[in-house]
Design a protein around this motif. Sequence first.
Motif: not given
Length: 363
Positions: A2, A101, A113, A98, A115-116, A111
Amino acid sequence: MSALDFTPTSTTRRLGDDERARILAAPGFGTHFTDFMAHARWTVQDGWAESSVLPYGPLQLSPAAAVLHYGQEIFEGLKAFRHADGSVWTFRPEANAERMQRSARRLALPELSAEDFLASLRALTAADEPWVPEPTGEESLYLRPFMFASEEFLGVRASHTVDYYVIASPAGPYFPRGVQPLVVWITDEYARAGAGGTGAAKCGGNYASSLLARRQAVENGADEVLFLDSETHTGIDELSGMNVFAITRDGRVLTPSLTGSILEGVTRASVLRLAQDRGLEVAEQRLVMSEVLEQLDSGEITEMFACGTAAVITPIGSFMAHGGTWTVGDGGSGETTLALRKELTDIQYGRIPDRHGWLTRLV
Ligand code: COI
C-alpha cells in the motif's frame, strides 16, 4: 504494497464501553457509527495523499462542493465478521476494490489501488476492533467506503479534489423483519438505469433514482421494488439495491446477465459459484418478467431471492404489480435459498472451510 499510510491521528474513543455495548446488543442496520473513520484525499496536482484514520464526525464541506450539485460520488459495501477465535475477517475485498475502480472510471473519479483500499479497511477495522460484534445471530461490522467530488467549483467537469472515506456501522439484519420473505412490487413506471448509463457503477445516483419507485412499492404494501430494463420494460434488471435470482423445479439457478445496467454483485458472483459447487445448473440470462410470472403460476419456478452484501440472501415470497399478485412457491423461504444462505454465512463466519479463499483477515 500500500502506498498510503492510514495511521490513526488519535486513539480517543468517541463513545464509552457501556454505550458501545448497548448499541451492539441491538445494532439494527445503518443507524450507529463507530469511533473512527479512514480518510484520504486526491488532488489533480498530487494524486492520493493525506491519508489517516480520524475520529468519526461531521465533515467540513463547501456548499459549492461539486458532489452536492452534480452527484459525482461512488461507494462500496463490505462486512467484517468476527470468528470464534476472536479474529476479524472480510469477504472478497479485492472484488469490491476492483468494482470501486470500475465505478470510479465511470464517474470520472480517480482510482484507488486495491492495496490502498485494503489498507484503509484494515486500519479502520483495527482502530474500531471493539465494534466488531460477537455474532449471536448474524451481526457484523458493515464497512462503507465512499469517494466524492469535494472541489469548490460549480463548472460541470470532473472534480480536481476528491475525498475518500471509510465509515463503519455495526449491523444486524438489513431488513427489520430479518430473513422473512419479501413482498416485491414490480414498477411499470420507472427504470433504474439505461443503456450507456451508470447502472453497473455503484454510485449514489442509481440509488437516488430508485427511491420514488421504492416509495410507491411501500405505499402498495410491498417491501421492495423490482426494476425492468429501460429499453423494453420486459426483462428483469434488479431491486433498488440487490440482485435477483430464480430457481426452477428442476434445480436450475437463473439470474439476469450483466448487461451494463445492473450491478455486478459480489454476493451474486458467490451464489453462482456455490450453486455450481452443489451441482446445480446455473445460467446468467435475460429473464422476461411475464414469463417468470407464468412460471411462478405453473410451479416451474419454485424459489426466488434477492441478494447483496447488506441483505445477504433474502427470499422473495411474492410479487405485486398493477395486474395482480403472484406467490413464489408456497410464499415461504425456499429450501435451496436457505441452504445457499447458510453455506455463504458459514464461510463468512469461519464455521466451515473457506475452500475458495474468499476470506481476508483484517485483525
Ligand atoms: C450492500 O448490499 O452492501 C449495498 O451497498 C446495498 C445497500 C442497499 C445497502
